[in-house]
Design a protein around this motif. Structure first.
Motif, PDB file in Angstrom:
ATOM      1  N   GLY A   1       0.936  -1.251  -0.177  1.00 56.63           N
ATOM      2  CA  GLY A   1       0.110   0.022   0.044  1.00 56.63           C
ATOM      3  C   GLY A   1       0.863   1.335   0.156  1.00 56.63           C
ATOM      4  N   ILE A   2       0.598   2.326  -0.845  1.00 52.44           N
ATOM      5  CA  ILE A   2       1.350   3.530  -0.781  1.00 52.44           C
ATOM      6  C   ILE A   2       0.217   4.866  -0.579  1.00 52.44           C
ATOM      7  N   ILE A   3       0.424   5.291   0.540  1.00 51.67           N
ATOM      8  CA  ILE A   3      -0.311   6.614   0.804  1.00 51.67           C
ATOM      9  C   ILE A   3       0.247   7.761   0.568  1.00 51.67           C
ATOM     10  N   LEU A   4      -0.154   8.658  -0.240  1.00 54.40           N
ATOM     11  CA  LEU A   4       0.299   9.909  -0.868  1.00 54.40           C
ATOM     12  C   LEU A   4      -0.484  11.183  -0.077  1.00 54.40           C
ATOM     13  N   SER A   5       0.011  11.982   0.527  1.00 56.18           N
ATOM     14  CA  SER A   5      -0.387  13.262   0.900  1.00 56.18           C
ATOM     15  C   SER A   5       0.246  14.487   0.316  1.00 56.18           C
ATOM     16  N   SER A   6      -0.770  15.059  -0.604  1.00 55.32           N
ATOM     17  CA  SER A   6      -0.357  16.366  -1.434  1.00 55.32           C
ATOM     18  C   SER A   6      -0.802  17.856  -0.506  1.00 55.32           C
ATOM     19  N   GLU A   7      -0.045  18.299   0.188  1.00 58.09           N
ATOM     20  CA  GLU A   7      -0.420  19.505   0.979  1.00 58.09           C
ATOM     21  C   GLU A   7       0.162  20.703  -0.105  1.00 58.09           C
ATOM     22  N   ARG A   8      -0.162  21.687   0.384  1.00 54.11           N
ATOM     23  CA  ARG A   8       0.243  23.088  -0.504  1.00 54.11           C
ATOM     24  C   ARG A   8       1.585  23.220  -0.232  1.00 54.11           C
TER      25      ARG A   8
END
Length: 340
Positions: A283-290
């Motif tokens: 599993g790969i979790i990606l979090s793209s914040e500003r």
């Protein structure tokens, strides 16, 4: 004025006719499914001769699941076949089945061991026209025990109307269980914001162009557990590593709940989807914040050594993923005029 009133009255009468017809059609589909799954459960019980834990019982379900999935599509996992078996055992008298309750209702009711309590919830569910969410809340909040102990039973009965909405006819046809039964596609709109959709578009293309064995499987892949539906943003199969790779993208800060959800997805694929010849799921979790991009890999504890030794060379590095997400997000924000 009289003309406007006539038009309004005619419209409301037509609306009532169509709404009533839709409700009848939805209930007919639901009850046909309930009866079918009751009969499936009956056949399974008879074939297993009460020995569901025996080796033959497991073998039987595995092979039936494989053939039914090939013939009828999703909805016939081993877990779901066990639900049908449980359903039949809980409601062995088929003539008592109620056409006002859906398969989702019966899945919840079948988990109640005490026959008297189960019958109580059936009666209350029918009388109150409870939705599945209302039924689930009532069971989890010990409604049966509360109603027995209450001096004002009507207040307890009315409470659920403020907590959860009742059955809506249009919700029934959107139920993934109904769509599976009818052989229809689950056309689900993406529920994340527009930026996330654009990021997923690019991420899907980026991984396929890496040249490291990625093969696209699904987008917004729906999985169902305990009657609840979950959607995985992207699912790939890597034919070099021989394993599934699940990706969830979050626009915003990564939370512990996001990590726990991905661990659940990985375990679900391990138990329900992957074959014996496949390697453990990633599993790969990606979090793209500003201002920040976070990447987290999720693997089962027993797979960590294999992950480090074999998986990493064929997966994009954290830096590659961070760089690509950041670059694409900047482009999206420029194009849409979202930058400060």
């Amino acid at each position: 004025m009289a003309k406007d009133n006539l038009e309004r009255s005619t419209y409301l009468s037509i609306k009532e006719i169509l709404t009533s017809a839709r409700e009848k059609a939805y209930k007919a589909v639901n009850f046909a499914m309930v009866e079918a799954y009751w009969n499936v459960g009956k056949l399974i019980v008879e074939a297993q001769d009460g020995n569901e834990r025996a080796e033959y019982g497991d073998y039987l379900l595995k092979n039936i699941s494989k053939e039914l999935t090939k013939e009828f599509g999703k909805g016939f996992t081993i877990t779901n076949l066990k639900y049908m078996r449980q359903f039949y055992l809980a409601f062995s008298k088929g003539h008592t089945l109620c056409d006002q309750l859906s398969w989702s209702h019966y899945r919840l009711l079948s988990k109640i061991d005490d026959e008297n309590i189960r019958r109580f919830y059936v009666d209350e569910c029918v009388e109150g026209n409870w939705s599945v969410r209302q039924l689930e809340r009532q069971i989890n909040s010990f409604y049966y025990q509360r109603i027995l102990a209450s001096q004002n039973k009507q207040n307890v009965r009315n409470e659920i109307k403020q907590l959860e909405k009742g059955i809506q006819a249009e919700d029934i046809i959107k139920d993934p269980f109904v769509l599976e039964f009818m052989g229809l596609n689950d056309h689900r709109d993406f529920t994340e914001i527009e930026v996330e959709k654009a990021l997923m578009d690019n991420l899907q293309k980026f991984l396929l162009e890496l040249g490291k064995g990625f093969s696209f499987v699904a987008r917004q892949k729906r999985i169902t557990a305990e009657g609840d539906h979950f959607y995985i943003d992207l699912v790939f199969y890597n034919y070099i590593l021989k394993c599934f790779i699940l990706i969830d993208l979050k626009v915003g800060k990564l939370s512990h709940q996001d990590i726990g959800q991905m661990d659940f997805y990985v375990r679900y694929f391990e138990n329900e989807i992957k074959s014996d010849s496949d390697n453990p799921t990633i599993g790969i979790i990606l979090s793209s914040e500003r201002n920040e991009t976070v990447v987290k890999y999720s693997v089962l504890e027993e797979s960590k050594q294999l992950f480090s030794a074999k998986y990493l060379p064929y997966l994009p590095t954290e830096e590659e993923l961070k760089k690509e997400l950041k670059r694409e997000r900047n482009l999206i924000e420029i194009e849409k005029g979202l930058q400060d």
